[in-house]
Design an enzyme around this catalytic site. Sequence first.
Site, PDB file in Angstrom:
ATOM      1  N   SER A 122      40.251  38.243  34.433  1.00  0.00           N
ATOM      2  CA  SER A 122      40.011  36.918  34.992  1.00  0.00           C
ATOM      3  C   SER A 122      40.950  36.659  36.175  1.00  0.00           C
ATOM      4  O   SER A 122      40.960  37.419  37.144  1.00  0.00           O
ATOM      5  CB  SER A 122      40.137  35.869  33.878  1.00  0.00           C
ATOM      6  OG  SER A 122      39.625  34.623  34.277  1.00  0.00           O
ATOM      7  N   ASP A 180      28.894  35.190  30.930  1.00  0.00           N
ATOM      8  CA  ASP A 180      30.171  34.528  31.231  1.00  0.00           C
ATOM      9  C   ASP A 180      29.912  33.111  31.726  1.00  0.00           C
ATOM     10  O   ASP A 180      29.261  32.908  32.751  1.00  0.00           O
ATOM     11  CB  ASP A 180      30.933  35.329  32.283  1.00  0.00           C
ATOM     12  CG  ASP A 180      32.407  34.943  32.383  1.00  0.00           C
ATOM     13  OD1 ASP A 180      32.721  33.751  32.186  1.00  0.00           O
ATOM     14  OD2 ASP A 180      33.227  35.828  32.663  1.00  0.00           O
ATOM     15  N   HIS A 212      33.130  35.173  28.519  1.00  0.00           N
ATOM     16  CA  HIS A 212      34.385  35.378  29.246  1.00  0.00           C
ATOM     17  C   HIS A 212      35.410  35.970  28.286  1.00  0.00           C
ATOM     18  O   HIS A 212      36.316  35.279  27.795  1.00  0.00           O
ATOM     19  CB  HIS A 212      34.870  34.037  29.827  1.00  0.00           C
ATOM     20  CG  HIS A 212      35.937  34.195  30.870  1.00  0.00           C
ATOM     21  ND1 HIS A 212      35.711  34.807  32.078  1.00  0.00           N
ATOM     22  CD2 HIS A 212      37.243  33.831  30.871  1.00  0.00           C
ATOM     23  CE1 HIS A 212      36.832  34.792  32.793  1.00  0.00           C
ATOM     24  NE2 HIS A 212      37.780  34.216  32.074  1.00  0.00           N
TER      25      HIS A 212
END
Length: 241
Positions: A122, A180, A212
């Site tokens: 991320s 996601d 995610h």
Amino acid sequence: MAAVQKLRRCAVSQTGKHSASVIFLHGSGDTGQGLRAWVRDVMTQDMAFEHIRVIYPTAPSRPYTPMHGALSHVWFDRHKISRDCPEHLESIEEMCSNLGAVVQDEIRAGVPKHRMVIGGFSMGGAMALHLACRYHQDIAGVFALSSFLNKDSLVYQAVEDAKQQQHPLLDLLQCHGTADELVSHSWGEETSSLLKKAGMTTSFHSFPGLNHQLCRAELELLRSWILKKLPLESSSSSDGL
């Protein structure tokens, strides 16, 4: 310029001779210890190697605008979580300096930069791209999991400049879940395509139904890629010494 801050970090040590290193950066709000534990939970063991040390630094706590200024362990600030806004360059530059000290510590431990990989999950993946593509283009490779760059990111320009100057360009491994809900799969795809257009060799892998988060297949793919980039060196050069 702010003084370089010594970052907290944890590491999974190599089981044999230390000849390569991976710097793995966590996502926003996490810690190095937290990412290591998550990887261990998903793989049912640490991501460990005979010759590679895996380092998990922790971002300092700072006010984070998307959380209304609340303190969080983030690599840099964002104006908002979107591709369509300027990067928060001041905080990115500060952290490139702080993480550069982690790279230097590995060099002092005897690991040359061409035997290092930098990557992250991320926000950690975006941070890794800034760090590697703008300041450490001589490492072995960079990876980004569930990550994106803003559409006008300085990283794209850095890659284009390196190509024009005929410098070797980094290989990029990207992985992204199709489900996601925080970082759109399309943002990851667009980041990959713009970096490819700028000159990088990119490999983008989609994971159907993954939100995610990390998954075992993704981490196994990453582990194989790391071993291709940082193979176990032949011991023949030290034979007979």
